[in-house]
Design a protein around this motif. Structure first.
Motif, PDB file in Angstrom:
ATOM      1  N   ARG A 160       0.856  -1.176   0.000  1.00 14.28           N
ATOM      2  CA  ARG A 160       0.000   0.000   0.000  1.00 14.28           C
ATOM      3  C   ARG A 160       0.896   1.231   0.000  1.00 14.28           C
ATOM      4  NH1 ARG A 160      -5.249  -0.772  -1.120  1.00 14.28           N
ATOM      5  NH2 ARG A 160      -5.631   1.259  -0.107  1.00 14.28           N
ATOM      6  N   HIS A 161       0.596   2.188  -0.838  1.00 14.53           N
ATOM      7  CA  HIS A 161       1.421   3.375  -1.004  1.00 14.53           C
ATOM      8  C   HIS A 161       0.649   4.608  -0.517  1.00 14.53           C
ATOM      9  CE1 HIS A 161       3.675   0.597  -3.540  1.00 14.53           C
ATOM     10  NE2 HIS A 161       2.546   0.380  -4.205  1.00 14.53           N
ATOM     11  N   ILE A 162       1.372   5.578   0.028  1.00 19.93           N
ATOM     12  CA  ILE A 162       0.759   6.779   0.593  1.00 19.93           C
ATOM     13  C   ILE A 162       0.969   7.956  -0.364  1.00 19.93           C
ATOM     14  CG2 ILE A 162       0.689   8.359   2.553  1.00 19.93           C
ATOM     15  CD1 ILE A 162      -0.143   5.521   3.241  1.00 19.93           C
ATOM     16  N   ILE A 163      -0.101   8.702  -0.628  1.00 18.96           N
ATOM     17  CA  ILE A 163      -0.049   9.866  -1.515  1.00 18.96           C
ATOM     18  C   ILE A 163      -0.613  11.075  -0.780  1.00 18.96           C
ATOM     19  CG2 ILE A 163      -0.849  10.875  -3.698  1.00 18.96           C
ATOM     20  CD1 ILE A 163      -1.267   8.064  -4.761  1.00 18.96           C
ATOM     21  N   ARG A 164       0.013  12.214  -0.980  1.00 16.46           N
ATOM     22  CA  ARG A 164      -0.553  13.486  -0.529  1.00 16.46           C
ATOM     23  C   ARG A 164      -0.159  14.576  -1.518  1.00 16.46           C
ATOM     24  NH1 ARG A 164       3.387  16.852   0.931  1.00 16.46           N
ATOM     25  NH2 ARG A 164       5.139  16.180   2.225  1.00 16.46           N
ATOM     26  N   ALA A 165      -0.848  15.712  -1.443  1.00 13.01           N
ATOM     27  CA  ALA A 165      -0.539  16.845  -2.316  1.00 13.01           C
ATOM     28  C   ALA A 165       0.813  17.439  -1.948  1.00 13.01           C
ATOM     29  CB  ALA A 165      -1.631  17.906  -2.204  1.00 13.01           C
ATOM     30  N   ARG A 166       1.503  17.983  -2.948  1.00 15.22           N
ATOM     31  CA  ARG A 166       2.756  18.691  -2.695  1.00 15.22           C
ATOM     32  C   ARG A 166       2.466  19.936  -1.865  1.00 15.22           C
ATOM     33  NH1 ARG A 166       5.798  22.936  -4.678  1.00 15.22           N
ATOM     34  NH2 ARG A 166       4.048  23.564  -5.982  1.00 15.22           N
ATOM     35  N   ARG A 167       3.344  20.210  -0.898  1.00 18.42           N
ATOM     36  CA  ARG A 167       3.181  21.373  -0.044  1.00 18.42           C
ATOM     37  C   ARG A 167       4.001  22.548  -0.569  1.00 18.42           C
ATOM     38  NH1 ARG A 167       3.958  17.813   5.411  1.00 18.42           N
ATOM     39  NH2 ARG A 167       1.799  17.078   5.615  1.00 18.42           N
ATOM     40  N   PRO A 168       3.595  23.780  -0.272  1.00 18.41           N
ATOM     41  CA  PRO A 168       4.391  24.944  -0.670  1.00 18.41           C
ATOM     42  C   PRO A 168       5.813  24.842  -0.124  1.00 18.41           C
ATOM     43  CG  PRO A 168       2.235  25.629   0.117  1.00 18.41           C
ATOM     44  CD  PRO A 168       2.337  24.164   0.408  1.00 18.41           C
ATOM     45  N   GLY A 169       6.775  25.167  -0.963  1.00 21.64           N
ATOM     46  CA  GLY A 169       8.172  25.102  -0.555  1.00 21.64           C
ATOM     47  C   GLY A 169       8.857  23.805  -0.928  1.00 21.64           C
ATOM     48  N   GLU A 170       8.085  22.750  -1.241  1.00 22.39           N
ATOM     49  CA  GLU A 170       8.706  21.508  -1.681  1.00 22.39           C
ATOM     50  C   GLU A 170       9.093  21.631  -3.160  1.00 22.39           C
ATOM     51  OE1 GLU A 170       6.524  18.292   1.302  1.00 22.39           O
ATOM     52  OE2 GLU A 170       5.780  18.523  -0.748  1.00 22.39           O
ATOM     53  N   THR A 171      10.164  20.983  -3.543  1.00 21.56           N
ATOM     54  CA  THR A 171      10.693  21.114  -4.899  1.00 21.56           C
ATOM     55  C   THR A 171       9.648  20.753  -5.943  1.00 21.56           C
ATOM     56  OG1 THR A 171      12.938  20.619  -4.169  1.00 21.56           O
ATOM     57  CG2 THR A 171      12.459  20.313  -6.512  1.00 21.56           C
ATOM     58  N   LEU A 172       9.430  21.659  -6.866  1.00 19.32           N
ATOM     59  CA  LEU A 172       8.534  21.427  -7.996  1.00 19.32           C
ATOM     60  C   LEU A 172       9.394  21.124  -9.205  1.00 19.32           C
ATOM     61  CD1 LEU A 172       5.665  21.464  -9.218  1.00 19.32           C
ATOM     62  CD2 LEU A 172       6.000  23.907  -9.663  1.00 19.32           C
ATOM     63  N   PHE A 173       9.372  19.875  -9.665  1.00 18.74           N
ATOM     64  CA  PHE A 173      10.249  19.475 -10.754  1.00 18.74           C
ATOM     65  C   PHE A 173       9.738  19.937 -12.110  1.00 18.74           C
ATOM     66  CE2 PHE A 173      11.227  16.234  -7.481  1.00 18.74           C
ATOM     67  CZ  PHE A 173      12.576  16.521  -7.343  1.00 18.74           C
ATOM     68  N   ARG A 174       8.415  20.008 -12.265  1.00 18.14           N
ATOM     69  CA  ARG A 174       7.835  20.491 -13.515  1.00 18.14           C
ATOM     70  C   ARG A 174       6.604  21.322 -13.194  1.00 18.14           C
ATOM     71  NH1 ARG A 174       6.762  15.343 -17.078  1.00 18.14           N
ATOM     72  NH2 ARG A 174       5.770  16.920 -18.391  1.00 18.14           N
TER      73      ARG A 174
END
Length: 243
Positions: A160-174
């Motif tokens: 089982r894998h965990i997903i959440r939305a990217r938070r402000p300040g985390e690296t945005l690759f694209r």
């Protein structure tokens, strides 16, 4: 010694444009004139190396240098020499790349629960969802139909894998888009049992449609985990496994 100053966003944008334009020119040249290759394994290896090191550059300049540092520190010797020579054509001083804290291969597994001395006030616990490998693979293919999807074949079939939305300040690759495609943060279990971090691009609508399948206590625990710098990610795992 004073820390190296990170270049401005305009300088990082200039660096990205220069690297990507040079990459396209050189890949086209190598495809037609393979004798110009300098890679010890030939022109195809050089094309692959340039394309690989530039893969995340379109979004690297949107994170105050974080994406470019990640690109630099996950590059091999040939790729780093290529980056150094092409960045010399810009106003970006690569001293900040060379002085940045070292990326720690192979890295360590991300935490799934806080400790007494490492925790944070739970942040947006409702953002966490859990999916099985088939669902994660489907979500990734719907978010990016054109791939690449090779690493999906190496997900642990029973995990089982965990997903959440990217938070402000985390690296945005694209950049976000098209449509409602967004970058998410996932804690993924691979076939060899390795627990790693991934940054899949998924449709926000698909994530919103998933059932709330994690209990409140489990979501609070996950939300209280502070992010660490030494987490092993999907790119490094794939590189270590020659994928």
């Amino acid at each position: 010694m004073r820390p190296r100053r990170t270049p401005s966003r305009n300088q990082l944008h200039e660096a990205n444009v220069t690297l990507l334009s040079r990459a396209m020119i050189e890949i086209r040249l190598l495809a037609n004139r393979p004798e110009h290759a300098t890679h010890p394994d030939g022109h195809l290896a050089q094309i692959a190396a340039i394309a690989d090191v530039c893969h995340h550059l379109p979004g690297a300049g949107r994170t105050s240098g974080g994406g470019l540092v990640w690109t630099w520190q996950t590059a091999d010797e040939f790729q780093r020499a290529w980056l150094r020579s092409r960045l010399a054509e810009t106003n970006v001083d690569i001293a900040f790349l060379e002085a940045a804290p070292a990326w720690p291969p192979p890295g360590t597994a991300p935490d799934l629960r806080p400790s007494w001395n490492r925790w944070r006030w739970p942040r947006d616990p409702g953002a966490f969802v859990s999916v099985d490998s088939d669902t994660l693979a489907r979500l990734v293919r719907q978010g990016e139909p054109d791939g690449p999807h090779a690493l999906l074949d190496h997900l642990h079939p029973g995990a089982r894998h965990i997903i959440r939305a990217r938070r402000p300040g985390e690296t945005l690759f694209r950049p976000d888009g098209p449509g409602d495609v967004r970058q998410y943060r996932a804690v993924v279990t691979m076939r060899d049992g390795a627990l790693i971090v991934a940054s899949p691009r998924l449709r926000a609508g698909d994530i919103a449609a998933l059932p709330a399948n994690l209990g409140l206590f489990r979501r609070l625990v996950l939300a209280a985990v502070p992010k660490r710098r030494r987490e092993r990610d999907l790119y490094v795992w794939g590189r270590d496994h020659h994928l």
